[in-house]
Design a protein around this motif. Sequence first.
Motif, mmCIF file in Angstrom:
data_model
loop_
_atom_site.group_PDB
_atom_site.id
_atom_site.type_symbol
_atom_site.label_atom_id
_atom_site.label_comp_id
_atom_site.label_asym_id
_atom_site.label_seq_id
_atom_site.Cartn_x
_atom_site.Cartn_y
_atom_site.Cartn_z
ATOM 1 N N MET A 1 25.849 -8.999 -30.364
ATOM 2 C CA MET A 1 25.590 -8.270 -29.045
ATOM 3 C C MET A 1 25.449 -8.994 -27.729
ATOM 4 S SD MET A 1 26.308 -5.057 -28.269
ATOM 5 C CE MET A 1 26.211 -4.221 -26.653
ATOM 6 N N GLU A 2 24.409 -9.729 -27.848
ATOM 7 C CA GLU A 2 24.069 -10.571 -26.866
ATOM 8 C C GLU A 2 25.115 -11.690 -26.177
ATOM 9 O OE1 GLU A 2 21.131 -14.370 -25.454
ATOM 10 O OE2 GLU A 2 20.629 -13.056 -27.592
ATOM 11 N N ARG A 3 25.865 -11.926 -27.398
ATOM 12 C CA ARG A 3 27.109 -12.975 -26.924
ATOM 13 C C ARG A 3 28.265 -12.121 -26.226
ATOM 14 N NH1 ARG A 3 30.954 -16.392 -29.793
ATOM 15 N NH2 ARG A 3 31.718 -17.768 -28.163
ATOM 16 N N LEU A 4 28.399 -10.849 -26.735
ATOM 17 C CA LEU A 4 29.352 -9.994 -25.878
ATOM 18 C C LEU A 4 29.065 -9.690 -24.641
ATOM 19 C CD1 LEU A 4 30.380 -7.658 -29.020
ATOM 20 C CD2 LEU A 4 31.796 -9.461 -27.971
ATOM 21 N N LEU A 5 27.729 -9.341 -24.220
ATOM 22 C CA LEU A 5 27.128 -9.042 -23.110
ATOM 23 C C LEU A 5 27.460 -10.349 -22.244
ATOM 24 C CD1 LEU A 5 25.816 -6.848 -21.567
ATOM 25 C CD2 LEU A 5 23.507 -8.363 -21.854
ATOM 26 N N ASP A 6 27.018 -11.420 -22.567
ATOM 27 C CA ASP A 6 27.256 -12.630 -21.922
ATOM 28 C C ASP A 6 28.908 -12.965 -21.708
ATOM 29 O OD1 ASP A 6 24.826 -13.812 -21.589
ATOM 30 O OD2 ASP A 6 25.186 -15.296 -23.378
ATOM 31 N N LEU A 7 29.733 -12.455 -22.605
ATOM 32 C CA LEU A 7 30.896 -12.702 -22.041
ATOM 33 C C LEU A 7 31.472 -11.570 -21.050
ATOM 34 C CD1 LEU A 7 32.681 -13.325 -25.605
ATOM 35 C CD2 LEU A 7 32.318 -15.090 -23.616
ATOM 36 N N ALA A 8 30.933 -10.486 -21.195
ATOM 37 C CA ALA A 8 31.238 -9.371 -20.225
ATOM 38 C C ALA A 8 30.987 -9.881 -18.860
ATOM 39 C CB ALA A 8 30.622 -7.996 -20.744
ATOM 40 N N LEU A 9 29.749 -10.284 -18.796
ATOM 41 C CA LEU A 9 29.279 -10.675 -17.587
ATOM 42 C C LEU A 9 30.257 -11.846 -16.977
ATOM 43 C CD1 LEU A 9 25.372 -10.636 -17.761
ATOM 44 C CD2 LEU A 9 26.625 -9.429 -15.980
ATOM 45 N N SER A 10 30.281 -12.815 -17.721
ATOM 46 C CA SER A 10 31.177 -13.743 -17.421
ATOM 47 C C SER A 10 32.356 -13.356 -16.828
ATOM 48 C CB SER A 10 31.557 -14.896 -18.481
ATOM 49 O OG SER A 10 30.341 -15.556 -18.895
ATOM 50 N N ALA A 11 33.203 -12.454 -17.525
ATOM 51 C CA ALA A 11 34.190 -11.757 -17.121
ATOM 52 C C ALA A 11 34.474 -11.243 -15.792
ATOM 53 C CB ALA A 11 35.016 -10.942 -18.299
ATOM 54 N N ILE A 12 33.386 -10.298 -15.572
ATOM 55 C CA ILE A 12 33.369 -9.793 -14.074
ATOM 56 C C ILE A 12 33.217 -10.943 -12.837
ATOM 57 C CG2 ILE A 12 31.812 -8.215 -12.969
ATOM 58 C CD1 ILE A 12 31.114 -6.840 -15.744
ATOM 59 N N LEU A 13 32.192 -11.878 -13.307
ATOM 60 C CA LEU A 13 32.166 -12.564 -12.318
ATOM 61 C C LEU A 13 33.402 -13.526 -12.032
ATOM 62 C CD1 LEU A 13 28.552 -14.011 -13.115
ATOM 63 C CD2 LEU A 13 29.261 -12.601 -11.363
ATOM 64 N N LEU A 14 34.023 -13.817 -12.999
ATOM 65 C CA LEU A 14 35.213 -14.560 -13.052
ATOM 66 C C LEU A 14 36.440 -13.668 -12.164
ATOM 67 C CD1 LEU A 14 36.554 -17.369 -13.752
ATOM 68 C CD2 LEU A 14 37.381 -16.323 -15.670
ATOM 69 N N ALA A 15 36.312 -12.467 -12.675
ATOM 70 C CA ALA A 15 37.422 -11.468 -11.869
ATOM 71 C C ALA A 15 37.019 -11.556 -10.484
ATOM 72 C CB ALA A 15 37.014 -10.097 -12.290
ATOM 73 N N GLY A 16 35.844 -11.644 -9.957
ATOM 74 C CA GLY A 16 35.393 -11.525 -8.345
ATOM 75 C C GLY A 16 36.150 -12.653 -7.813
ATOM 76 N N LEU A 17 36.038 -14.010 -8.651
ATOM 77 C CA LEU A 17 36.762 -15.286 -7.880
ATOM 78 C C LEU A 17 38.147 -15.034 -7.815
ATOM 79 C CD1 LEU A 17 35.964 -18.288 -7.080
ATOM 80 C CD2 LEU A 17 36.405 -18.738 -9.598
ATOM 81 N N TYR A 18 39.035 -14.414 -8.929
ATOM 82 C CA TYR A 18 40.264 -14.523 -8.851
ATOM 83 C C TYR A 18 40.776 -13.320 -7.898
ATOM 84 C CZ TYR A 18 40.619 -16.821 -13.540
ATOM 85 O OH TYR A 18 40.558 -17.875 -14.605
ATOM 86 N N ALA A 19 39.761 -12.351 -7.717
ATOM 87 C CA ALA A 19 40.539 -11.282 -6.869
ATOM 88 C C ALA A 19 40.385 -12.067 -5.210
ATOM 89 C CB ALA A 19 39.574 -10.019 -6.917
ATOM 90 N N THR A 20 39.393 -12.803 -5.151
ATOM 91 C CA THR A 20 39.363 -13.356 -3.794
ATOM 92 C C THR A 20 40.283 -14.135 -3.424
ATOM 93 O OG1 THR A 20 36.951 -13.225 -4.259
ATOM 94 C CG2 THR A 20 37.535 -14.580 -2.397
ATOM 95 N N MET A 21 40.615 -15.063 -4.451
ATOM 96 C CA MET A 21 42.055 -15.816 -4.448
ATOM 97 C C MET A 21 43.339 -15.366 -4.134
ATOM 98 S SD MET A 21 40.889 -18.993 -7.066
ATOM 99 C CE MET A 21 41.922 -18.019 -8.316
ATOM 100 N N ALA A 22 43.314 -13.907 -4.913
ATOM 101 C CA ALA A 22 44.770 -13.504 -4.688
ATOM 102 C C ALA A 22 44.938 -12.543 -3.501
ATOM 103 C CB ALA A 22 44.753 -12.779 -5.950
ATOM 104 N N TYR A 23 43.922 -11.972 -3.067
ATOM 105 C CA TYR A 23 44.112 -10.901 -1.911
ATOM 106 C C TYR A 23 45.047 -11.450 -0.819
ATOM 107 C CZ TYR A 23 40.370 -8.111 -3.792
ATOM 108 O OH TYR A 23 39.414 -7.392 -4.515
#
Lengths: 291, 427
Positions: A1-23
């Motif tokens: 569970m802790e690992r899945l939470l880690d991964l979910a947080l990583s995904a959200i943070l990475l999404a912020g980066l990808y979105a900034t690059m793509a706008y």
Amino acid sequence: MERLLDLALSAILLAGLYATMAYGLGLIYGTLRVVNLAHGGVIMAGAYLGWTLHEGFGVDPYLTIPVVAVAAFGLGVLMYQLLVRRLPRGPAGGPASLLLLFGVWLVLRNIAYLIFTGNDQTIRTAYSSRSLAILGSHVSVNRLVVLGIAVVIAVAMHVLLKHTQLGRAIRAVAQNADSCTLVGIDVNRIYTLTFGIGSALAGVAGVLLATLFSFSPNAGASELLKSFVVVVLGGLGSVFGISVAALIVATAEVFAILILPSYLTTAVGFLLLVLVLILRPGGLFGYRVLS
Amino acid sequence: MATNFRSSLVVLSLAALASVGACKPKAAKQEDRTEILIGATLPLTGAEARIGGFFKEGYELAFDEVNQAGGLEVGGKKLPVKLSLNDDTSTQATAVSLADKLINRDKVDFLLGTYSTSLVEAQSTVAEQNKVPYVNGGGAASEIYKRGYKYIFGALSPVELLGGTLMSWIDEQQQAGKLGKPAKIALLWENTAHGKDFRKGVSDFVAKSAGGYELVIDESFELNGKDFSALLGKVKAAGAEIFLADAHLPDYITLHRQYIDAGLCHKVVSYGARGSEKAAIEALGSENASYVLSGVWWSAQLADSLPLAKKFVDAFKAKFGGRSPEWFQALGYESARALFTAIKQAGSLDREAVRAKLATLKMESLLPGGTLEFPADKGNEVQNLFVVQQNLPNQNAPIIYPKDVAKVAGIAPNPRCASTPTPTPTP
């Protein structure tokens, strides 16, 4: 569970980066129908300008964002007025614009080599390696800031396009440039401003990337490709689509580590691109003309 | 008509033959030679420009030394050596075409190599096809030397040995009771020939350790990666004591930043050959880069134990304003010196004679171990040991292994972990 939470947080943070690059890429394509291959070069230039202001004048990298945005806006306006404007509008100018903007990218890269050499550079601040504990996971302060800025940019873009005169003009030109000319909209001015705003967003993305990763004049290639995946997936010209697509790509890549070797996870985004192009060529959210 | 046609053919054929004869390179006789021309390309611009510049300094120093001594004795007279250096712009295609130009247009006698595995791999094929001895200090991947080539000679030890050398030091710590047994290792390697060699070095050592070590993570990653958070999450979940990665400088900085962000700490941390670079310490902060181990091909600290290394360091500082050399300059210098020694021993500019001397060369060296030879069974790639350094909080990185050249005893377990608990495995 802790690992899945880690991964979910990583995904959200990475999404912020990808979105900034793509706008920026999405805005320019949505309005001008030009795939701005110089996008990677402007990201790289933004990173170097932010780094120069930080190293040379001691300015906090996040405070360099307004300066970098203005400079990148100017660069975009110049690129449009001197080069892109001379191409035929619409599909006829497609291949020529690809070659032209790819050339601009190479020029930017080589200028960076001349000025800064090929050495890798990084922006380091007092808080560069600081992290916060969120639900038992460590989250980098820099990454949180990047996510916050991505959200701010998405909201600002929405307000600009929906609630301002300029935004309405951009949307109108994106729908039908010829009709806009008939009703008195200066299409050339709108194209110039859009190219400038798109480039400013790319410059801002460059500063944000520089706070997270080391960079050199070669930077920008992987960012351009990733931006392209996000923009196509989200539906060309859709700000909302770009934000959601960034989250989808980031989630797919991050969670792929559970079943794939690490070196294959970046390919997951490109696999998604191929699938979307086959099954839903207009992107997951269709073509929305900058909604 | 037919006779005329046949006559024309004969005349044309003779003309063609004559032109071929005329085009054949006319090598000056050895007694007429006024200099020895050695060709080289280096990445003086492009992605590897910084390191290319370092190799150039090494080459220049070696050439200056020989010329100041009157040149190399060949056929009873001393000839100066001249370096024909071209910029390969860090790209394979340019490196290949320039090597061809150096051999077939500029008529160089021998070649010195460029930097980086991919460029050396491509360029050495041109040297092999033209049977020109090619000595390099910039290509370490063992793949380059497994192609059965006879004209390539490599002064960089294989990266496999780097993995093995690091593990030897780690093994000493385990014997001293500073690490558990079996000790769990998380091994990450870049998905390149360099990374694969590193992985082989470590995994071969683990296989021979009879249960002393367990590889709990064995994963590759893409070069120039941006986001390692998912991979580091996997490392965190594995609960390893030892974290070993093989990465180039940008990936080391990115990976280690995210490693720190994730709150990770292992009793032993190494990024292969990376770690002690000033640029990396500045980018990461010395507090975050402390106690990281790195294995390098050469260090200026060897000047205290090897006379030739001291001579080189002194000469380098004198020529380059007191700056200390890194392994790049040392390997450039040593590659040129190996070629000069073989030419001198051959007493000739005949490429075959010089190649034969390189193949049997055994000379005193500034490299760890103190001698340099190109063993044929290893594809003419040197097998000198690496030196292991450890970053300290005072920003120094003294040699800690092998013992005969060590400056201080290495520190394990990593004191940074006192404030950051070692990760425990999660299901």
